[in-house]
Design a protein around this motif. Structure first.
Motif, mmCIF file in Angstrom:
data_model
loop_
_atom_site.group_PDB
_atom_site.id
_atom_site.type_symbol
_atom_site.label_atom_id
_atom_site.label_comp_id
_atom_site.label_asym_id
_atom_site.label_seq_id
_atom_site.Cartn_x
_atom_site.Cartn_y
_atom_site.Cartn_z
ATOM 1 N N GLU A 196 2.851 1.540 -3.371
ATOM 2 C CA GLU A 196 2.493 1.723 -4.249
ATOM 3 C C GLU A 196 1.533 3.359 -4.160
ATOM 4 O OE1 GLU A 196 0.801 -1.043 -6.845
ATOM 5 O OE2 GLU A 196 2.088 -2.682 -5.203
ATOM 6 N N ASP A 197 1.594 3.548 -3.638
ATOM 7 C CA ASP A 197 0.514 5.007 -2.746
ATOM 8 C C ASP A 197 -0.211 4.681 -3.092
ATOM 9 O OD1 ASP A 197 0.458 7.568 -1.503
ATOM 10 O OD2 ASP A 197 0.944 8.963 -3.681
ATOM 11 N N SER A 230 -4.540 4.454 -2.208
ATOM 12 C CA SER A 230 -5.918 5.007 -0.892
ATOM 13 C C SER A 230 -6.107 3.570 -0.754
ATOM 14 C CB SER A 230 -6.655 5.409 -1.710
ATOM 15 O OG SER A 230 -7.409 4.313 -2.850
ATOM 16 N N ARG A 247 0.585 -1.504 -0.113
ATOM 17 C CA ARG A 247 -0.091 -0.270 -0.323
ATOM 18 C C ARG A 247 1.400 0.854 -0.434
ATOM 19 N NH1 ARG A 247 -1.559 3.812 3.397
ATOM 20 N NH2 ARG A 247 -0.133 3.027 4.666
ATOM 21 N N LYS A 248 2.073 1.489 0.728
ATOM 22 C CA LYS A 248 2.325 2.737 0.969
ATOM 23 C C LYS A 248 3.968 2.690 -0.419
ATOM 24 C CE LYS A 248 3.938 1.209 4.947
ATOM 25 N NZ LYS A 248 5.083 1.648 6.278
#
Length: 254
Positions: A183-184, A186, A180-181
């Motif tokens: 690939e940024d 949401s 998640r972090k």
């Protein structure tokens, strides 16, 4: 930070949580599941078995009142005290009889367990799944995905459900918090991946409860409500203390 040990806690077990960046240690009151005053040091570099054993000896010296058994978590597969994987620690751990290593170094009875298994059992005994029967699957969403399967209070060790192949990918490579972090994503986009992951677990195991841990569980209200599952899914409650508590509990039972 919990309550310091009292004179009546001479046989209190000690839990040690060995991770890639830090090693945490505390005596644990198994009646309440509360750890006492906690000590933490950086994981030695390199994190060889000998270096970590020396660190464990030094940490235990800080808790002379607690003379019960010692539990140590390891971020890898552990079978009968022997380490069989080492993704985030020195590869010298592979094939190491960690039970024997730590017991010899400390002069005490030491029981070594997979870190996710320790955290999962702690959540069942004292945390989010306390009092729940049937199959509980505890997952930790962090750098990877750790997992623990506990059925009616009995741990099924080394489940490694973060490494299920889903849609041609190692599950944790797409659904871990690190993905998640990196690939940024949401929360909505990440929840779409989590939906696929937890739906697969639901299909395979038909659990009675999912518990979601890891640091991101503090933000559970941002993503758990987005998941549509037949199984109840709740955030973990013990968080950073779960490994210590579970290690002490499993050592006491060994």
């Amino acid at each position: 930070m919990g309550t310091p040990l009292t004179p009546d806690s001479r046989v209190t077990p000690v839990g040690i949580d060995f991770g890639g960046s830090g090693i945490k240690c505390a005596a644990v009151d198994l009646a309440s599941g509360e750890p006492g005053e906690r000590a933490r040091v950086e994981t030695p570099k390199p994190s060889t078995p000998e270096a970590v054993a020396a660190t464990v000896v030094a940490l235990l010296a800080r808790f002379p009142e607690a003379t019960g058994r010692v539990g140590v978590t390891v971020p890898g597969v552990v079978r009968h005290g022997v380490v069989h994987s080492a993704a985030n620690i020195d590869r010298a751990w592979l094939g190491t009889d960690a039970d024997a290593l730590f017991s010899e170094a400390t002069g005490r009875q030491v029981h070594v367990v997979n870190d996710a298994d320790a955290a999962g059992l702690a959540e069942v005994e004292y945390g989010a799944a306390r009092g729940r029967r049937g199959l509980v699957i505890v997952t930790t969403l962090g750098t990877g995905i750790g997992s623990a399967l506990v059925h009616d209070g009995v741990l099924v060790p080394n489940s490694e459900l973060g490494h299920l192949e889903i849609d041609g990918h190692d599950a944790e490579s797409r659904a871990a918090n690190s993905a998640r972090k990196a690939e940024d994503l949401s929360m909505k986009a990440w929840a779409h991946r989590l939906q696929r992951y937890y739906s697969t677990l639901e299909m395979l195991f038909s659990p009675d409860l999912f518990v979601v841990g890891g640091g991101i569980s503090k933000r559970a209200d941002e993503f758990l409500p987005l998941l549509k599952l037949d199984t109840e899914i709740v955030p973990a409650t013990l968080r950073n203390e779960a490994g210590i508590v579970g290690a002490a509990l499993l050592a006491d039972r060994s």
